[in-house]
Design an enzyme around this catalytic site. Structure first.
Site, mmCIF file in Angstrom:
data_model
loop_
_atom_site.group_PDB
_atom_site.id
_atom_site.type_symbol
_atom_site.label_atom_id
_atom_site.label_comp_id
_atom_site.label_asym_id
_atom_site.label_seq_id
_atom_site.Cartn_x
_atom_site.Cartn_y
_atom_site.Cartn_z
ATOM 1 N N ASP A 150 0.854 -1.180 0.000
ATOM 2 C CA ASP A 150 0.000 0.000 0.000
ATOM 3 C C ASP A 150 0.890 1.229 0.000
ATOM 4 O O ASP A 150 1.886 1.276 0.722
ATOM 5 C CB ASP A 150 -0.880 0.010 1.244
ATOM 6 C CG ASP A 150 -2.121 -0.824 1.006
ATOM 7 O OD1 ASP A 150 -2.593 -0.857 -0.144
ATOM 8 O OD2 ASP A 150 -2.601 -1.454 1.963
ATOM 9 N N ARG A 194 -14.999 20.471 1.775
ATOM 10 C CA ARG A 194 -13.633 20.276 1.293
ATOM 11 C C ARG A 194 -12.837 21.582 1.297
ATOM 12 O O ARG A 194 -11.976 21.778 0.442
ATOM 13 C CB ARG A 194 -13.625 19.678 -0.122
ATOM 14 C CG ARG A 194 -14.220 18.307 -0.195
ATOM 15 C CD ARG A 194 -14.295 17.827 -1.617
ATOM 16 N NE ARG A 194 -14.938 16.529 -1.642
ATOM 17 C CZ ARG A 194 -14.319 15.399 -1.332
ATOM 18 N NH1 ARG A 194 -13.060 15.411 -0.983
ATOM 19 N NH2 ARG A 194 -14.963 14.259 -1.361
#
Lengths: 554, 716
Positions: free
Chosen positions: B333, B411
């Site tokens: 990952d 955001r």
């Protein structure tokens, strides 16, 4: 030219000839066993035996084919000998006794060609040419078929199919052995070997008396005897007999024939697994052992101490003056490192160490380069063992040619390496422990023991040569050696084919920088070491009491 | 605010969320240096030998011994020689051989006992955690009943409050709590466990420190994680691994061959006029069969598992450890493994007509209310480069400011002060904000963000609305920071023939930039769990073994499919169930170490096998002349070591054979030295040390023992 130099030059000539034939023959055999075409002659043969050459066989079917074919051959050969007196061209020889007929049948079917009979005093034209010579071809083709099946096991993936035994058998005979044999026989005839069907007639006068000898299709049998690593001589004296092996040229040619297919098969192997360098590594292993043994043999035979030996320039007893020590040494090493067993000199007369080298050659399993086919599969089994032991040292579970050597594979390989030592040691021990077999020894002490050890080593490894002192034509030896030859030939095949089946089913593991490189010189060294330690050491005590005790005493 | 970082990776580029507060591995800090972590040995304490002695004797039980065929043969040999010695009590030679054969067996058992003993201490600690707990089970009618922890069934709901020990493995169904998992991980910092998401799993035996949670039990009592751990570290659940079984088969067949060689030797010896005593033949067998590796094989396996345990990794099967050695593809990952958990601000880029300092000032101001690591990194960069006061936070800002915190919906974060509105956030959101207010977006803003995205970074727009109207000032360049030393690590892996694949939710451009910087071989961008699964299957179809780490429930199928699936302890129970290893530290970088441990285990096994077999040569040269020089004086020439007498020669070989086992115990437990190199280099080195060494060492060892023995009167 000194005999030593002559020996060295012959060795070099031999290597050069083999190197020249290596590529074309190896590639040709790969094509033969991969081809999808059938020759017309082959189609007739398939029809005659009722085989379907395009059906792929899994290992049990392939094995059944081999066993059925060999059992039929065994019965046929046995019958032929038992009925010899009624056959045309029997030269007046009587039927062979049951125990000897069994021994001989087993011997030729098992590609051993151990002979407890005297060819010129027991076997007529019919048995020699229709029986023994035929087996010389087909038993060799069986060995090649098994080797090819194992190679396919490595080359194929996710299938259990190993090819078609009947097709492999017929192609090996028709396309590989027969053409070379035809050419080879002509070369031998040109050298002076005989090829006729003459009866027993006077061949010469010696010291006041006459000598009678029979003719025969000798050259044609001689060529396949070497080419198929069979070794059964037309005459008792085998390749020491001038009718079989007339001169130095024919001698070198015969050695060439012995080594021709077993070495070229490593090329076939490399070709079929798609990596020629893997084939070179196997060839290098074989060559290392063969050259080392040859050099050691020449050294011990040339340099042996003793006034008589020094006067003769070396250990000449039992060797033909027309070949000399050098050529005889090459022949002796070659015949015992392959499963041939033909001899042009008498191994029993070699120095203690010399005799030991011939024995050790067989004990290693005859894999350098070994019999046609059997040498390659024997060597590949040893490669598996070597990879298993040392391959772990690169930090991966063992794999060879992309195939994992897991529990099942190692079980089969372990069984394979158990068989021959078990046969040799148990039967030799029985012969030594029982009261009567020892009566067959000509010599006492360590040399006498070597005679019996040699006999079973030769039988179990399907070599066929003998330490000549032993009288092997007894019920005990005919029966036990007969059994040992059959078990030593066909039991290993069971495991080889099972292994091939198991390998063929696997999906190959791709090679990475973390993979053990089995095509490198390092691996060749490792393989030689494994062979010497694993198989060689098994026989150390036995060798110590035979050839070593003798050799060290001198 | 969600604490689910993995989802962050699946966001579209250019819309950075900067949501999470924690990187997956950060709630359980590792005690290991990951960049330079090397597979080293555990410590070996000679006193362990003494402590394990009683166990070694207990293992003499033939029913136990028969599982190790090589050593069983030695035990039978010991019995035979003892019986013979008892029959002829005056024969000191017989007694000595018998004693040393017994010692050989005991030494072998000792090796195994010591290896097992190292797990025992850890098991005891675990047992303490597994005290019988009383669970507060919720009844269907909403009430609560107290039942012993052992009576819990899968699916039961139990309540735990601050101070309670969690009665069994399960998932948090309701609530959030901080949990002390030190009983399992050895790490004292508490971790957060909460319902939903990928950090819901709790383990029985751990303790709730604060708050209240409802746990849904997922494991039967007796099969809990802690039970399995105890079994694993004690070796009770140990099964022979495939390669170990295969090696045992080969060793057994070599044993049979050598047995045959010796059994058949007697008739030959009788013929030679040198009949051998059964004691000498037994001694010969024991010296020839591969006792060294036979004695240490099981200890090597246990020690390999133990090395993982010491790194806080639990392998659920030995097979997985072996597979780790064979792995040729690593799926890593990106976040937490290759890069630090969070992106960090690296640069302020102004649009035309604006200075970088202006951007920095606005960016800093708008980020003061952003508590995400990304937000903090913006403030830190501005402070560092433009010298704003370090202590100055929200408190130091002008009064009357209205702070707008970051949310996953908007955001954006920012502040409204004295008619000036400052915003920073995801490109799309900020552009929308500017346009809503009728402002224009500078033409080069697009180009700037695209350039940053292409370079593998994440652009955040900074905008302002003041007297000059709403407009974009510039861009903050957020960068993934590749961990130090990763490039070298991947270089090593490449040399070992291992391919690394970076898994990321980033778009291909960003992914490629990071992949290039980190030096991985390949990457999977915009990865979904299905993509991961497909990648694993594709690699496996090519015959490759794949290792990966994972923690989310959606990782579970891929973890199960991978040959080595390392689940993070912080992950869900589903992930832990699916993988065949659990990393208690939840450190994805450890995958590399796991591979190295797997390789080291196999190398140790191979090295000692090679050593053991190579030893035989010298033993022949000691024993054969001793046996037969009387019958054939010429064979005395084989006594190249010049051993003093037949008895001392045989005895020396037997003693060497026994002592070499003890001498190699530390090596078996620590594992042979391992450095990541190519197979060629590794083989050359190990063959040199263990192959050649195995040939030569016994010649020296036997000679030395013989020199010692020959000083004893009556032997020399």
């Amino acid at each position: 030219m000194s005999p030593e130099l002559a020996g060295a030059l012959q060795l070099l000539a031999l290597i050069a000839a083999l190197a020249l034939s290596y590529r074309p023959l190896g590639d040709y055999m790969a094509r033969v066993y991969s081809s999808e075409r059938h020759l017309r002659l082959e189609r007739w043969m398939y029809k005659a035996i009722g085989a379907h050459p395009d059906v792929q066989m899994r290992w049990p079917a392939y094995l059944r084919g081999i066993l059925a074919f060999s059992a039929a051959s065994l019965l046929f050969l046995y019958g032929l000998q038992r009925l010899q007196h009624g056959l045309p061209g029997s030269l007046g020889f009587r039927a062979i006794d049951p125990d000897q007929a069994f021994n001989t049948a087993a011997s030729f079917v098992a590609n051993t060609n151990w002979q407890s009979y005297y060819g010129e005093q027991a076997m007529g034209h019919a048995v020699q040419t229709a029986g023994l010579a035929v087996q010389n071809f087909v038993s060799a083709a069986v060995g090649m078929a098994v080797a090819v099946a194992l190679v396919r096991g490595f080359a194929r993936s996710r299938t259990g199919e190993l090819g078609n035994f009947w097709a492999d058998l017929v192609r090996g005979t028709v396309r590989v052995l027969l053409p070379i044999a035809v050419v080879g026989a002509m070369v031998l005839v040109a050298c002076g070997a005989i090829q006729n069907f003459a009866g027993i007639h006077e061949v010469g006068r010696f010291t006041g008396g006459t000598q009678d000898w029979n003719g025969g299709a000798v050259a044609s049998q001689e060529v396949i005897k070497e080419l198929g690593t069979n070794g059964g001589g037309y005459f008792n004296a085998n390749s020491a007999h001038p009718f079989e092996n007339p001169n130095g040229v024919s001698n070198l040619f015969e050695i060439f024939l012995i080594l021709l297919i077993p070495t070229a098969l490593t090329r076939t192997f490399g070709r079929m697994v798609g990596n020629l360098r893997q084939g070179y590594a196997i060839l290098a292993t074989m060559a290392t052992i063969w050259v080392t043994f040859t050099v050691l043999m020449m050294w011990t035979e040339f340099a042996h101490h003793g006034p008589a030996l020094e006067a003769a320039g070396g250990a000449m007893e039992g060797k033909e003056t027309r070949f000399g020590i050098g050529a005889s040494s090459i022949f002796a090493v070659t015949t015992t490192l392959t499963s041939t067993g033909a001899v042009d000199s008498f191994h029993s007369s070699y120095t203690g160490f010399g005799g030991g080298i011939t024995m050790l050659g067989m004990m290693l399993g005859e894999i350098a380069p070994g019999g046609v086919g059997s040498g390659l599969y024997g060597m590949l089994i040893m490669a598996i063992i070597a990879v298993f032991i040392a391959g772990l040292m690169v930090g991966r579970t063992p794999e060879y040619l992309g195939k994992k050597i897991g529990t099942r594979e190692i079980k089969l390989a372990a069984c394979y390496i158990l068989i021959t030592p078990a046969l040799v040691l148990c039967f030799t021990a029985a012969a030594m422990a029982l009261p009567t077999p020892g009566d067959s020894m000509t010599n006492s002490g360590a040399h006498g023991f070597s005679e019996i050890l040699y006999a079973y080593t030769s039988g179990a490894n399907n070599n066929g040569s003998a330490f000549a002192g032993l009288n092997a034509d007894t019920q005990w030896f005919n029966t036990t050696i007969g059994l040992v030859m059959l078990l030593g030939r066909f039991l290993p095949m069971v495991f080889v084919l099972a292994l091939a089946g198991s390998l063929a089913e696997q999906r190959p593991v791709p090679s990475t920088a973390g993979t053990l490189r089995t095509e490198k010189p390092l691996f060749t060294g490792l393989l030689v070491g494994t062979i010497m330690i694993i198989t060689g050491l098994t026989y150390f005590p036995a060798l110590a009491l035979g050839p070593m005790a003798e050799g060290l005493a001198a | 605010m969600k604490t689910d970082l993995t989802h962050k990776e699946h966001e579209e580029p250019g819309m950075p969320t900067a949501t999470p507060t924690q990187a997956p591995h950060q709630d359980a800090p590792t005690g290991h240096s990951t960049a330079q972590g090397r597979v080293g040995g555990g410590l070996f304490d000679p006193r362990q030998l003494l402590r394990s002695l009683p166990d070694a004797f207990r293992k003499l039980d033939p029913r136990v011994m028969v599982k190790a065929p090589v050593m069983f043969v030695v035990e039978v040999g010991s019995v035979v020689t003892t019986v013979l010695a008892v029959k002829d009590p005056g024969d000191w030679f017989g007694w000595t051989i018998a004693v040393w054969l017994w010692l050989t067996v005991v030494f072998a058992n000792l090796a195994e006992a010591v290896a097992e003993g190292r797990g025992k201490a850890q098991a005891d600690t675990l047992r303490k955690a597994k005290t019988d707990t009383v669970a507060r089970r919720l009844t269907p009618d909403g009430g609560e009943e107290r039942v012993p922890g052992t009576e819990l069934r899968v699916g039961d709901l139990v309540v735990c409050e601050a101070g309670d020990v969690i009665p069994g493995d399960g998932d948090v169904a309701e609530g959030v709590a901080s949990v002390d998992e030190s009983a399992i991980t050895g790490e004292s910092a508490p971790v957060i466990r909460e319902s939903g998401g990928d950090r819901s799993a709790v383990t029985g035996g751990t303790r709730v420190l604060s708050d209240r949670i409802v746990i849904k039990i997922t494991t039967k009592p007796g099969e809990t994680f802690i039970d399995r751990m105890i079994n694993l570290v004690e070796g009770a659940a140990r099964q022979k691994t495939p390669n170990e079984i295969a090696l045992n088969i080969l060793l057994a067949s070599l044993t049979i061959v050598f047995l045959l060689a010796v059994v058949t030797l007697q008739p030959f010896a009788v013929y030679a006029g040198a009949e051998q005593s059964l004691i000498v033949l037994t001694a010969l067998v024991v010296c020839l069969i591969p006792t060294t590796i036979g004695a240490l094989l099981s200890a090597i396996g246990i020690a390999g598992m133990d090395r993982l345990v010491q790194r806080n990794v639990l392998a659920m099967s030995g097979r997985a450890v072996e597979a780790a050695g064979d792995v040729s593809t690593l799926l890593l990952d990106k976040t937490g493994t290759i890069t630090l958990g969070n992106r960090q601000a690296a640069e302020f880029v102004p649009v035309k007509g604006v200075t970088a300092a202006e951007v920095a000032e606005a960016a800093r101001l708008s980020s003061l209310a952003d508590e995400t690591p990304e937000g903090r990194s913006v403030v830190a960069l501005a402070n560092e480069e433009y010298g704003y006061g370090l202590s100055e936070g929200q408190a130091g800002a002008p009064a009357g400011a209205e702070w707008i915190a970051f949310t996953a919906q908007t955001r954006m974060s920012g502040v409204d002060i004295e008619g000036r509105k400052v915003r920073k956030g995801a490109t799309g959101s900020v552009i929308a904000w500017v346009q809503e207010r009728g402002g224009t977006v500078a033409e080069d803003a697009r180009q700037l963000t695209d350039a940053i995205a292409q370079a593998g970074g994440t652009p955040l727009l900074v905008a302002v609305e003041d007297a000059d109207g709403p407009r974009v000032l510039g861009v903050i360049h957020l960068k993934d920071v590749v961990k130090e030393g990763m490039r070298e690590r991947f270089e090593e892996l490449r040399r070992m023939g291992i391919k690394t694949v970076m898994i990321t939710g980033d778009n291909p451009l960003t992914a490629k930039a990071i992949a290039d910087e980190a030096g991985v071989d390949d990457f999977l961008a915009e990865a979904t769990p299905e993509d991961k699964m497909a990648l694993i299957k594709r690699e496996q179809a090519g015959g490759k073994l794949v290792a990966m780490t994972g923690d989310g429930t959606n990782d579970a199928p891929a973890l199960a499919q991978a040959d080595v699936g390392v689940a993070m302890n912080t992950g869900t129970s589903a992930a832990k169930e699916a993988g065949n290893m659990v990393d208690l530290d939840s450190d994805p970088t450890k995958l590399i170490e796991i591979v190295e441990i797997g390789k080291q285990l196999l190398i140790t096994r191979g090295a000692l096998t090679t050593f053991s077999i190579a030893n035989d040569v010298a033993k022949y040269f000691a024993i054969i002349p001793a046996m037969f020089a009387v019958a054939y004086p010429s064979l005395d020439k084989l006594n190249i070591m010049g051993l003093a007498s037949p008895q001392s020669a045989i005895l020396s070989a037997v003693v060497f054979n026994a002592l070499i086992i003890i001498a190699l115990v530390p090596l078996a437990l620590k594992g042979v030295r391992y450095r990541p190199t190519s197979a060629d280099t590794m083989l050359r080195r190990n063959l040199g040390v263990y192959g050649l060494g195995g040939l030569i060492a016994p010649f020296i060892g036997i000679k030395l023992i013989d020199l010692l023995l020959s000083t004893i009167p009556g032997i020399g």
